[in-house]
Structure formats: C-alpha cells, structure tokens
Design a protein around this motif. Structure first.
Motif, short mmCIF file in Angstrom:
data_model
loop_
_atom_site.label_atom_id
_atom_site.label_comp_id
_atom_site.label_asym_id
_atom_site.label_seq_id
_atom_site.Cartn_x
_atom_site.Cartn_y
_atom_site.Cartn_z
N TRP A 28 0.85 -1.21 0.00
CA TRP A 28 0.00 0.00 0.00
C TRP A 28 0.87 1.24 0.00
O TRP A 28 1.84 1.33 0.79
N ASN A 29 0.59 2.19 -0.87
CA ASN A 29 1.26 3.49 -0.87
C ASN A 29 2.79 3.37 -0.93
O ASN A 29 3.51 4.04 -0.21
N ASN A 30 3.27 2.46 -1.82
CA ASN A 30 4.70 2.21 -1.99
C ASN A 30 5.36 1.59 -0.76
O ASN A 30 6.59 1.65 -0.61
N LEU A 31 4.57 0.99 0.12
CA LEU A 31 5.07 0.36 1.33
C LEU A 31 4.56 -1.08 1.42
O LEU A 31 3.58 -1.44 0.78
N TYR A 32 5.25 -1.87 2.25
CA TYR A 32 4.82 -3.25 2.51
C TYR A 32 4.69 -3.44 4.01
O TYR A 32 5.41 -2.83 4.79
N PHE A 33 3.76 -4.30 4.42
CA PHE A 33 3.74 -4.71 5.80
C PHE A 33 3.25 -6.15 5.91
O PHE A 33 2.33 -6.56 5.22
N ASN A 34 3.93 -6.88 6.77
CA ASN A 34 3.60 -8.28 6.94
C ASN A 34 2.32 -8.42 7.74
O ASN A 34 2.15 -7.80 8.78
N GLN A 35 1.41 -9.26 7.25
CA GLN A 35 0.16 -9.54 7.94
C GLN A 35 -0.04 -11.04 8.13
O GLN A 35 -1.17 -11.54 8.15
N GLY A 36 1.08 -11.74 8.25
CA GLY A 36 1.02 -13.18 8.43
C GLY A 36 0.96 -13.60 9.88
O GLY A 36 1.09 -12.80 10.80
N SER A 37 0.75 -14.90 10.08
CA SER A 37 0.78 -15.50 11.41
C SER A 37 1.31 -16.93 11.28
O SER A 37 0.73 -17.71 10.51
N ALA A 97 -16.66 -32.92 2.67
CA ALA A 97 -17.68 -33.33 1.71
C ALA A 97 -17.99 -32.24 0.70
O ALA A 97 -18.25 -32.51 -0.48
N THR A 98 -17.95 -30.99 1.13
CA THR A 98 -18.32 -29.87 0.26
C THR A 98 -17.13 -29.01 -0.13
O THR A 98 -17.20 -28.23 -1.08
N GLY A 99 -16.01 -29.11 0.63
CA GLY A 99 -14.86 -28.25 0.39
C GLY A 99 -14.98 -26.89 1.05
O GLY A 99 -14.06 -26.07 0.95
N ARG A 100 -16.09 -26.63 1.74
CA ARG A 100 -16.28 -25.32 2.36
C ARG A 100 -15.28 -25.11 3.50
O ARG A 100 -15.02 -26.01 4.30
N PHE A 101 -14.74 -23.91 3.58
CA PHE A 101 -13.78 -23.59 4.64
C PHE A 101 -14.04 -22.19 5.18
O PHE A 101 -14.62 -21.33 4.51
N VAL A 102 -13.60 -21.99 6.41
CA VAL A 102 -13.47 -20.67 7.02
C VAL A 102 -12.09 -20.64 7.64
O VAL A 102 -11.72 -21.54 8.39
N LEU A 103 -11.31 -19.61 7.31
CA LEU A 103 -9.93 -19.50 7.77
C LEU A 103 -9.73 -18.12 8.37
O LEU A 103 -10.02 -17.11 7.73
N THR A 104 -9.24 -18.06 9.60
CA THR A 104 -9.05 -16.78 10.28
C THR A 104 -7.70 -16.72 10.97
O THR A 104 -7.12 -17.74 11.34
N TRP A 105 -7.21 -15.50 11.16
CA TRP A 105 -6.01 -15.25 11.96
C TRP A 105 -5.94 -13.76 12.23
O TRP A 105 -6.64 -12.95 11.61
N VAL A 106 -5.09 -13.39 13.18
CA VAL A 106 -4.84 -11.98 13.49
C VAL A 106 -3.34 -11.76 13.47
O VAL A 106 -2.57 -12.60 13.95
N SER A 107 -2.91 -10.63 12.89
CA SER A 107 -1.48 -10.33 12.78
C SER A 107 -1.19 -8.95 13.37
O SER A 107 -1.70 -7.93 12.88
N THR A 151 4.90 -14.20 17.60
CA THR A 151 3.47 -13.89 17.63
C THR A 151 3.26 -12.65 18.49
O THR A 151 2.66 -12.73 19.57
N PRO A 152 3.74 -11.49 18.04
CA PRO A 152 3.71 -10.29 18.87
C PRO A 152 2.31 -9.71 19.01
O PRO A 152 1.44 -9.87 18.16
N GLY A 153 2.10 -9.00 20.13
CA GLY A 153 0.86 -8.27 20.31
C GLY A 153 -0.38 -9.14 20.25
O GLY A 153 -0.48 -10.17 20.92
#
Length: 235
Positions: free
Chosen positions: A169-178, A199-209, A185-187
């Motif tokens: 964003w705006n010529n900058l990078y920031f890591n948002q991984g976990s 059976a359906t392949g449905r997923f929900v995937l969440t994390w906070v960085s 695992t700061p903060g």
C-alpha cells in the motif's frame, strides 16, 4: 480527496513502515497438524451485511483494542455501513494458493502508490489508495525468508501458518502473516484456525497479525477468509 481521507492516509503510511515484523528464528514450514491441504482456497467475495460483513474480509484493530471488541479502524472507502469491514474480491488465482508463493509483480505499485497485486484478491481501496495482497518468499521488511503457506486439517479443524501473507500500500509493505517472519506472535497475533467440510470443500480460515514498532505499534489486522477449497492436481 477530502481532509479526512488525507489524514487517514497519512496515519496509515506511518503505521506500515517496513521492518515492523518480529525478530527471532525462522518460522517452521510445518506449523499445523493433520493432513496438509495443498491447492487453492477459493475466496467467496466479501459482502456487506446489516451486522458488518460476510464472506472474505479484514478489519484493523486499533491500539489498546481486543480481537473480540475492537475498537476498529474505519476505512472511509469501505462500501459497508460499518466502515471497519474491508470486503475482499477474489483475484486472478481465485484466492490463496498453498504449497507455493503468489508474489507481487515486478512493478508492484503504479505512479500513485496504488498496489497492483491481484492474484489472491483484487486491489481494494483503503483511504483512497489501493492495497494489494501477496505471499512473499522473502519478507520485504525484515528480509527473513518465509515458508510457503501451509494449511492442515484434522477432524474438520484447520491449523497452519501463513507467515508469507504481505500487504502492499502506498509504496510500502507490511507483513500480515501468522506467525510473523522468524516465528514470533507479537501483540494481538493469533494463530491460523478455522473449519473445513471435506464433503463440500467449504472452509473458514481466520487469523490476526499484530503490528510491531512505529506509531501503529500494537495495532493488528484481523483476517477472515471463506470459500471452497480446490485440491491441486498432482497428476
């Protein structure tokens, strides 16, 4: 661009200074248990709802807030009534690919600082500037090598690591991984978790960085991906 948008953009520019990752050893490539799901986690487009959003989206948690209750940063460009919800639209790859990287193009920004990465998700507007999502082999801020995204399923529960998840964003990078590059695992950083229906392949995937350092120290991005998993063709 009105004064509110200019002010928000200026604050965000300071909050995503390169180098805001965590120090420590490199994150292990295997950070989950069960069967590894290698393929594409195809995103269901985010959509605004009366209570916020559904499908795929992210929110930014303000300093001093909590994952459950915020307070959350309001993006004036969000189409939702609750401006803290930033809905995501699938990119050219359809979503997140595990077992490999989806890096930024060689020229990651246009002349206005708008991100052009669009493999995982289409660039979205954040305070009048486009942001993009990629998974990078080498973290642009810390210069640490990231493992490829890896998601595992056991008894319908998802675990794993998405250390390489990077926002531009705006010529900058920031890591948002976990976990973060190096394995920390700061903060408010929360491990990857979720659900999967074989059976359906449905997923929900969440994390906070969490964000470490700079004026947005202790802010965090909360990510919610939803859709259908498509296994890779290994033939």
């Amino acid at each position: 661009m009105n004064r509110t948008v200019i002010a928000l953009a200026a604050v965000l520019a300071l909050s995503v200074l390169p180098g805001c990752g965590s120090d420590g050893d490199r994150a292990p490539a295997r950070a989950g248990k069960g069967t590894e799901l290698v393929g594409t986690f195809r995103l269901e487009p985010g959509r605004c709802t009366a209570k916020g959003a559904a499908g795929s989206y992210f929110r930014m948690i303000n300093r001093g807030g909590t994952v459950a209750d915020g307070p959350f940063f309001g993006n004036p460009d969000s189409p939702c009534k609750d401006k803290s919800f930033n809905v995501q639209v699938p990119g050219s790859d359809g979503g997140l690919v595990t077992g490999s990287y989806q890096p930024n193009p060689k020229v990651p920004f246009d002349k206005g600082g708008n991100a052009v990465a669009r493999r995982i998700a289409q660039p979205g507007s954040f305070t009048a500037i486009k942001f993009g999502i990629s998974t990078e082999k080498v973290d642009p801020g810390t210069k640490k090598r990231n493992p490829e995204p890896a998601i595992f399923v056991e008894d319908g529960k998802l675990t794993g690591q998405i250390t390489a998840w990077t926002a531009s964003w705006n010529n900058l990078y920031f890591n948002q991984g976990s976990p973060k590059p190096g394995g920390g695992t700061p903060g408010l950083t929360v491990p990857v978790s979720g659900t999967y229906d074989a059976a359906t392949g449905r997923f929900v995937l969440t994390w906070v960085s969490g964000v470490v350092g700079g004026p947005f120290d202790k802010f965090a991005g909360a990510w919610h991906l939803e859709g259908t998993f498509e296994p890779a063709n290994r033939g």
